[in-house]
Motif scaffolding. Sequence first.
Motif, PDB file in Angstrom:
ATOM      1  N   LEU A  34      -3.854  -4.440  15.599  1.00 20.85           N
ATOM      2  CA  LEU A  34      -2.728  -4.459  14.667  1.00 20.85           C
ATOM      3  C   LEU A  34      -3.207  -4.295  13.226  1.00 20.85           C
ATOM      4  O   LEU A  34      -2.606  -3.560  12.438  1.00 20.85           O
ATOM      5  CB  LEU A  34      -1.939  -5.759  14.827  1.00 20.85           C
ATOM      6  N   ILE A  35      -4.294  -4.973  12.888  1.00 20.09           N
ATOM      7  CA  ILE A  35      -4.848  -4.852  11.540  1.00 20.09           C
ATOM      8  C   ILE A  35      -5.314  -3.428  11.291  1.00 20.09           C
ATOM      9  O   ILE A  35      -5.048  -2.840  10.235  1.00 20.09           O
ATOM     10  CB  ILE A  35      -6.016  -5.837  11.341  1.00 20.09           C
ATOM     11  N   TRP A  92      -4.307  -0.638  12.794  1.00 18.38           N
ATOM     12  CA  TRP A  92      -3.152   0.270  12.682  1.00 18.38           C
ATOM     13  C   TRP A  92      -2.539   0.196  11.298  1.00 18.38           C
ATOM     14  O   TRP A  92      -2.201   1.229  10.704  1.00 18.38           O
ATOM     15  CB  TRP A  92      -2.095  -0.086  13.723  1.00 18.38           C
ATOM     16  N   TRP A  93      -2.387  -1.010  10.770  1.00 16.64           N
ATOM     17  CA  TRP A  93      -1.694  -1.157   9.490  1.00 16.64           C
ATOM     18  C   TRP A  93      -2.558  -0.731   8.305  1.00 16.64           C
ATOM     19  O   TRP A  93      -2.024  -0.349   7.259  1.00 16.64           O
ATOM     20  CB  TRP A  93      -1.167  -2.575   9.325  1.00 16.64           C
ATOM     21  N   ARG A 119      -1.881   2.982   8.444  1.00 14.25           N
ATOM     22  CA  ARG A 119      -0.500   3.220   8.005  1.00 14.25           C
ATOM     23  C   ARG A 119      -0.361   3.005   6.502  1.00 14.25           C
ATOM     24  O   ARG A 119       0.381   3.728   5.831  1.00 14.25           O
ATOM     25  CB  ARG A 119       0.457   2.296   8.768  1.00 14.25           C
ATOM     26  N   GLY A 120      -1.063   2.006   5.979  1.00 15.66           N
ATOM     27  CA  GLY A 120      -1.010   1.743   4.545  1.00 15.66           C
ATOM     28  C   GLY A 120      -1.504   2.937   3.735  1.00 15.66           C
ATOM     29  O   GLY A 120      -0.914   3.285   2.706  1.00 15.66           O
ATOM     30  N   PHE A 147       3.503   5.157  14.773  1.00 13.53           N
ATOM     31  CA  PHE A 147       4.240   4.058  15.408  1.00 13.53           C
ATOM     32  C   PHE A 147       4.636   4.416  16.842  1.00 13.53           C
ATOM     33  O   PHE A 147       5.592   3.854  17.378  1.00 13.53           O
ATOM     34  CB  PHE A 147       5.498   3.734  14.603  1.00 13.53           C
ATOM     35  N   GLU A 205       5.107   1.453  19.354  1.00 16.70           N
ATOM     36  CA  GLU A 205       6.290   0.646  19.063  1.00 16.70           C
ATOM     37  C   GLU A 205       7.578   1.405  19.400  1.00 16.70           C
ATOM     38  O   GLU A 205       8.546   0.820  19.896  1.00 16.70           O
ATOM     39  CB  GLU A 205       6.299   0.228  17.591  1.00 16.70           C
TER      40      GLU A 205
END
Length: 262
Positions: free
Chosen positions: A21-22, A24-25, A28-29, A62, A65
């Motif tokens: 999760l870290i 991926w973000w 994405r950031g 994403f 999700e």
Amino acid sequence: MKNRIKKYFNTIFTQCRKSELIYWWILRGLMIYAFFDTLLGGSGYTASNPPIQILANLVGMFAYEIILLLPGNNRLKLMSPRFQNITALGFLLGSFGGAYLNLYYAVPGYDKILHAFGTAEAVYIGYEYVCATQLKFKKTCPHQIANLCAVGFGFILSSAWEVFEFTYDTYFGGDAQHWSYELALKAAGNDPSKIFNLFPVGDISRFALMDTMGDIVLNFIGGFAMYIILCIIPYNHKGKNNINARILAETAAERSAAAANT
């Protein structure tokens, strides 16, 4: 509705590792930053890199999700979230690295490297999709067959990408296939040395053909390399992740339950 939202986030936090999760973000950031920079006409904006392109790639990050929101018992929901570790990186390398940072021209052969990586990625996704299909229909399958199916899936996706490039160039005025040497030269800052071709162009009229053939050759190399890796490490068909063993155990339990109820 509240229960569906709770189930949705519960699935994400139970199926995905915290490190994933870290990761991926972080990716994405970077894409979100690039999107707003191009939207506001910042340094990363060019005619060949509009904000809508970055936004489309951001949405692709994403994928896992989005899959969870699909209706019914779609087999895609049975895919491991691990696939997004590589797909998110692919979107970042293409959109943020290639277009926003202009690495397509700053790094010789960057586009060709991405074609090899992209087809390897597609074969990997194909393997995960075959495994999800096995779980959906509860059918065992030797990993050799799963790998061959994955190769076919991967090359369908790589061909679909070439069709997308052709359509984009033909109907929307793009130059994804480098059909025009003049446009490619302009995008490279009028520096011919920044235009990389896997094969010698020779006659400039063959420029577009050489570019596309170079893409296809690298697609083959990347896809075949991933096929060999999956043959050596069929990670979903051995050890504790052996889906064939899982399917046999589940079907045996179902038969036992059915016999007990008769």
